[in-house]
Design a protein around this motif. Structure first.
Motif, mmCIF file in Angstrom:
data_model
loop_
_atom_site.group_PDB
_atom_site.id
_atom_site.type_symbol
_atom_site.label_atom_id
_atom_site.label_comp_id
_atom_site.label_asym_id
_atom_site.label_seq_id
_atom_site.Cartn_x
_atom_site.Cartn_y
_atom_site.Cartn_z
ATOM 1 N N ARG A 25 4.034 -5.490 -5.793
ATOM 2 C CA ARG A 25 2.788 -5.028 -6.407
ATOM 3 C C ARG A 25 2.185 -3.891 -5.578
ATOM 4 N N THR A 26 2.238 -4.008 -4.265
ATOM 5 C CA THR A 26 1.719 -2.965 -3.379
ATOM 6 C C THR A 26 2.484 -1.662 -3.582
ATOM 7 N N SER A 31 0.380 -6.048 -15.545
ATOM 8 C CA SER A 31 0.910 -7.182 -14.804
ATOM 9 C C SER A 31 0.619 -7.098 -13.320
ATOM 10 N N ALA A 32 0.313 -5.914 -12.818
ATOM 11 C CA ALA A 32 0.001 -5.754 -11.407
ATOM 12 C C ALA A 32 -1.441 -6.120 -11.087
ATOM 13 N N THR A 33 -2.259 -6.249 -12.101
ATOM 14 C CA THR A 33 -3.650 -6.636 -11.886
ATOM 15 C C THR A 33 -3.782 -8.125 -12.144
ATOM 16 N N ALA A 34 -4.943 -8.632 -11.858
ATOM 17 C CA ALA A 34 -5.190 -10.061 -12.096
ATOM 18 C C ALA A 34 -5.064 -10.358 -13.577
ATOM 19 N N GLU A 35 -4.577 -11.530 -13.874
ATOM 20 C CA GLU A 35 -4.467 -11.954 -15.271
ATOM 21 C C GLU A 35 -5.865 -12.002 -15.879
ATOM 22 N N VAL A 36 -6.031 -11.350 -17.021
ATOM 23 C CA VAL A 36 -7.312 -11.355 -17.704
ATOM 24 C C VAL A 36 -7.090 -11.960 -19.077
ATOM 25 N N ALA A 68 -7.915 2.850 -0.617
ATOM 26 C CA ALA A 68 -8.889 1.863 -0.122
ATOM 27 C C ALA A 68 -9.292 0.906 -1.235
ATOM 28 N N VAL A 69 -9.602 1.436 -2.414
ATOM 29 C CA VAL A 69 -10.011 0.599 -3.550
ATOM 30 C C VAL A 69 -8.861 -0.308 -3.987
ATOM 31 N N LEU A 70 -7.648 0.218 -4.022
ATOM 32 C CA LEU A 70 -6.494 -0.590 -4.410
ATOM 33 C C LEU A 70 -6.297 -1.765 -3.455
ATOM 34 N N CYS A 71 -6.353 -1.498 -2.165
ATOM 35 C CA CYS A 71 -6.161 -2.581 -1.192
ATOM 36 C C CYS A 71 -7.260 -3.622 -1.298
ATOM 37 N N ARG A 72 -8.502 -3.168 -1.372
ATOM 38 C CA ARG A 72 -9.621 -4.102 -1.357
ATOM 39 C C ARG A 72 -9.727 -4.902 -2.652
ATOM 40 N N TYR A 73 -9.563 -4.255 -3.808
ATOM 41 C CA TYR A 73 -9.870 -4.929 -5.067
ATOM 42 C C TYR A 73 -8.658 -5.294 -5.910
ATOM 43 N N PHE A 74 -7.582 -4.550 -5.831
ATOM 44 C CA PHE A 74 -6.393 -4.895 -6.613
ATOM 45 C C PHE A 74 -5.475 -5.828 -5.821
ATOM 46 N N LEU A 75 -5.377 -5.599 -4.500
ATOM 47 C CA LEU A 75 -4.550 -6.462 -3.654
ATOM 48 C C LEU A 75 -5.378 -7.541 -2.969
ATOM 49 N N GLN A 76 -6.686 -7.447 -3.091
ATOM 50 C CA GLN A 76 -7.635 -8.435 -2.553
ATOM 51 C C GLN A 76 -7.460 -8.657 -1.054
ATOM 52 N N LEU A 77 -7.324 -7.557 -0.322
ATOM 53 C CA LEU A 77 -7.228 -7.626 1.128
ATOM 54 C C LEU A 77 -8.619 -7.501 1.732
#
Length: 185
Positions: free
Chosen positions: A37-38, A102-107, A140-149
């Motif tokens: 996913r990353t 599919s790379a984002t959280a299931e909605v 930064a946004v991808l790591c924090r909110y899409f990968l939830q780091l």
């Protein structure tokens, strides 16, 4: 019958360093989906599988240099991010973000078709807005909110100070809010 206790990262790393390849397979199984996913989020697209495979090989080769007091996940994701950057640089063009649903959280889609269409449209506009962010803010946004780091994990993955993560995330979110405001106004 003997019960099998799940192996934590520290034990898997220690056993891997002793030559136990099945212990490293535990780490590969545990982090493959996140690594994939990353790679996709950072621009690897169809080559994400190759990036992930190369990242795991490099991680294994450099496992002896891993600081045991650190967490394995951000260390590995930094390798994935670097491999993805190398790939996109080798392509000779700016990394283009390809985000799949599919790379984002299931909605869960609303039950009504109109609601589902609106939700799909909103997701598509959000993803387009994220793609349009400057690369550093986007990462930064991808790591924090899409990968939830966490901020600390994001800093480790991207090789930035935590303050830089905070400011780039803030600027990225501000741009996204501004974009949303333009669409509503």
């Amino acid at each position: 019958m003997e019960s099998v206790t799940p192996m934590d990262d520290a034990e898997a790393i220690a056993r891997s360093l002793e030559g136990d390849l099945s212990a490293y397979e535990v780490l590969v199984a545990r982090y493959s989906a996140l690594a994939h996913r990353t790679a996709v989020l950072f621009g690897a697209r169809d080559e994400a599988e190759d990036v992930v495979q190369e990242a795991f090989v490099k991680a294994f080769r450099h496992l002896a240099s891993f600081r045991r007091e650190s967490e394995f996940r951000p260390w590995l994701l930094r390798i994935v991010a670097n491999e993805t950057h190398n790939l996109t640089r080798a392509r000779g063009r700016r990394a283009e973000l390809t985000v799949r649903l599919s790379a984002t959280a299931e909605v869960k889609a609303p039950d009504d078709p109109e609601g589902a269409a609106v939700a799909t449209d909103r997701r598509a506009r959000l993803l387009e807005a994220v793609r349009a962010l400057p690369e550093r803010e986007r990462r930064a946004v991808l790591c924090r909110y899409f990968l939830q780091l966490s901020e600390a994990e994001t800093a480790q993955v991207l090789g930035w100070p935590v303050g830089t993560v905070k400011s780039r995330t803030y600027r990225g979110l501000a741009r996204l809010r501004e974009e949303a405001g333009h669409e509503l106004g």
